[in-house]
Design an enzyme around this catalytic site. Structure first.
Site, PDB file in Angstrom:
ATOM      1  N   ILE A   8     -42.040 -71.470  29.369  1.00 58.75           N
ATOM      2  CA  ILE A   8     -43.346 -70.793  29.304  1.00 58.75           C
ATOM      3  C   ILE A   8     -43.213 -69.415  29.946  1.00 58.75           C
ATOM      4  O   ILE A   8     -42.631 -69.284  31.033  1.00 58.75           O
ATOM      5  CB  ILE A   8     -44.431 -71.600  30.057  1.00 58.75           C
ATOM      6  CG1 ILE A   8     -44.408 -73.067  29.617  1.00 58.75           C
ATOM      7  CG2 ILE A   8     -45.809 -70.992  29.836  1.00 58.75           C
ATOM      8  CD1 ILE A   8     -45.429 -73.949  30.301  1.00 58.75           C
ATOM      9  N   GLY A  10     -44.937 -65.904  31.648  1.00 56.88           N
ATOM     10  CA  GLY A  10     -46.147 -65.443  32.351  1.00 56.88           C
ATOM     11  C   GLY A  10     -46.842 -66.532  33.136  1.00 56.88           C
ATOM     12  O   GLY A  10     -48.033 -66.788  32.949  1.00 56.88           O
ATOM     13  N   SER A  12     -47.176 -66.699  36.583  1.00 56.14           N
ATOM     14  CA  SER A  12     -47.548 -66.379  37.973  1.00 56.14           C
ATOM     15  C   SER A  12     -49.004 -66.724  38.260  1.00 56.14           C
ATOM     16  O   SER A  12     -49.386 -66.902  39.415  1.00 56.14           O
ATOM     17  CB  SER A  12     -47.309 -64.895  38.261  1.00 56.14           C
ATOM     18  OG  SER A  12     -48.230 -64.102  37.540  1.00 56.14           O
ATOM     19  N   SER A  13     -49.824 -66.797  37.210  1.00 60.28           N
ATOM     20  CA  SER A  13     -51.258 -67.057  37.415  1.00 60.28           C
ATOM     21  C   SER A  13     -51.865 -67.566  36.107  1.00 60.28           C
ATOM     22  O   SER A  13     -51.194 -67.625  35.071  1.00 60.28           O
ATOM     23  CB  SER A  13     -51.978 -65.776  37.865  1.00 60.28           C
ATOM     24  OG  SER A  13     -51.860 -64.787  36.859  1.00 60.28           O
ATOM     25  N   GLY A  14     -53.116 -67.971  36.198  1.00 65.12           N
ATOM     26  CA  GLY A  14     -53.924 -68.210  35.007  1.00 65.12           C
ATOM     27  C   GLY A  14     -53.465 -69.335  34.103  1.00 65.12           C
ATOM     28  O   GLY A  14     -53.019 -70.391  34.546  1.00 65.12           O
ATOM     29  N   GLY A  16     -50.970 -69.614  32.012  1.00 66.95           N
ATOM     30  CA  GLY A  16     -49.540 -69.945  32.041  1.00 66.95           C
ATOM     31  C   GLY A  16     -49.203 -70.850  33.218  1.00 66.95           C
ATOM     32  O   GLY A  16     -48.460 -71.819  33.079  1.00 66.95           O
ATOM     33  N   SER A 138     -55.619 -64.924  21.281  1.00 62.39           N
ATOM     34  CA  SER A 138     -56.958 -64.656  21.822  1.00 62.39           C
ATOM     35  C   SER A 138     -57.938 -64.747  20.664  1.00 62.39           C
ATOM     36  O   SER A 138     -57.533 -64.576  19.503  1.00 62.39           O
ATOM     37  CB  SER A 138     -57.001 -63.235  22.396  1.00 62.39           C
ATOM     38  OG  SER A 138     -58.328 -62.858  22.737  1.00 62.39           O
ATOM     39  N   TYR A 151     -55.521 -53.716  22.416  1.00 64.14           N
ATOM     40  CA  TYR A 151     -55.292 -55.139  22.736  1.00 64.14           C
ATOM     41  C   TYR A 151     -55.489 -56.002  21.494  1.00 64.14           C
ATOM     42  O   TYR A 151     -54.652 -56.859  21.183  1.00 64.14           O
ATOM     43  CB  TYR A 151     -56.240 -55.566  23.863  1.00 64.14           C
ATOM     44  CG  TYR A 151     -56.135 -57.028  24.249  1.00 64.14           C
ATOM     45  CD1 TYR A 151     -55.040 -57.518  24.955  1.00 64.14           C
ATOM     46  CD2 TYR A 151     -57.146 -57.931  23.913  1.00 64.14           C
ATOM     47  CE1 TYR A 151     -54.942 -58.857  25.303  1.00 64.14           C
ATOM     48  CE2 TYR A 151     -57.065 -59.271  24.265  1.00 64.14           C
ATOM     49  CZ  TYR A 151     -55.964 -59.736  24.959  1.00 64.14           C
ATOM     50  OH  TYR A 151     -55.870 -61.060  25.304  1.00 64.14           O
TER      51      TYR A 151
END
Ligand code: NAP
Length: 279
Positions: A8, A10, A12-14, A16, A138, A151
């Site tokens: 996986i 990303g 570090s947060s959120g 993921g 998204s 984005y």
């Protein structure tokens, strides 16, 4: 499932971070990658709380050497790769008259080419395992939204890339899915580094619609953002369901919002809807 290996990006947060913990809890050998391993504190703490072990490694999706080293290292150490979850991404707010083409390129670098690079490195191993390729896009990969030109363009690009790859990879035994969150309460908004006052001061003729957009978005996050744990449930569904759909939304709101577009052949419903955000 214990021999099954998922990488996986990303984490570090959120979303993921939560997906990494949930995958490990579901019995997957989980390689949780971060561009800066020094930022692994929250990830390690969440894994400890859940009583799971993660294999934490460095991977910056914008650095080809780092992507190759991570993917090849996983296969060398674990013997296989059964799933890639492209989760790393970063938001961006702006409109083209007020920014440079290089600003847009940077957004594409992380959100689109980062996914392409990681996918390319993983595909031979996913073919060998008959594995899964999952990408967190998204609702902005389906519905273009005001002041999200770069984005949404990047997320549309990812959706187009994956929708095109899905039938091809499927022929070779690799299942491809995209996961579409709406608002999720993570570091995502903070990581944009948005200073609404400075942005508005520099917005010129765009200031009024920008102010309305920012106010509406802040209200939406405050009212109805999912937690990252909730969004991660859909990521794990894509990882573990017997036959995951190509396109999965993480909430009823995200399903309804993307349905506006997906049933909107001439685009009028979407433009009327998002135009309404601007008063
Ligand atoms: P987040 O908490 O900001 O997490 C994003 C992750 O991506 C962080 O771990 C960040 O690492 C990492 N990342 C950024 N650039 C990277 C790079 N070059 N290489 C490797 N990792 C990188 O936000 P999130 O909400 O969990 O976002 C996860 C995914 O969901 C993203 O693809 C995002 O576009 C998508 N999404 C989010 C929302 C939302 O409302 N939150 C809605 C729709 C879609 P650092 O800590 O090093 O920056």
């Amino acid at each position: 499932m214990s021999s099954h290996t998922v990488l996986i990006t990303g984490t570090s947060s959120g979303i993921g971070l939560e997906a990494a913990v949930a995958a490990a809890r579901a019995g997957w050998t989980t390689i949780a990658t971060l561009r800066d391993p020094e930022r692994a504190g929250a990830l390690r703490a969440a894994a400890d709380r859940a009583g799971v072990t993660l294999d934490i490694r460095q991977l910056d999706v914008t650095d080809p050497a780092s992507v190759t080293a991570a993917v090849e290292g996983v296969v060398a150490d674990h013997g296989r790769l059964d799933a890639l979850i492209n989760n790393a991404g970063a938001g961006h707010v702006g409109t083209i008259e007020n920014e440079t083409v290089d600003d847009v390129r940077r957004v594409m670098e992380v959100n689109f080419f980062g996914v392409v690079q990681t996918t390319k490195a993983a595909l031979p191993h996913l073919r060998a395992s008959g594995g899964r390729l999952i990408t967190v896009t998204s609702v902005g990969g389906v519905v273009g939204q005001p002041f999200n030109e770069a984005y949404c363009a990047a997320k549309f690009a990812v959706e187009g890339f994956m929708e095109s790859l899905a039938p091809v990879a499927g022929k070779l035994g690799v299942s491809v899915s995209v996961v579409e969150p709406g608002a999720v309460a993570t570091e995502f908004v903070n990581n944009i580094g948005l200073d609404p006052e400075r942005l508005l001061a520099a917005a010129g003729d765009y200031a009024e619609p920008l102010q309305k957009y920012v106010a509406r978005t802040q209200g939406q996050f405050a009212r109805s953002a999912q937690t990252p744990e909730q969004a991660a449930v859909t990521v794990i569904e894509a990882l573990t369901a017997e036959r995951p759909a190509f396109r999965l939304q993480t909430s009823a709101w995200a399903l309804a919002f993307t349905a506006t577009k997906l049933a909107d052949n001439d685009g009028s419903a979407v433009v009327a809807l998002t135009g309404g955000y601007l008063g």
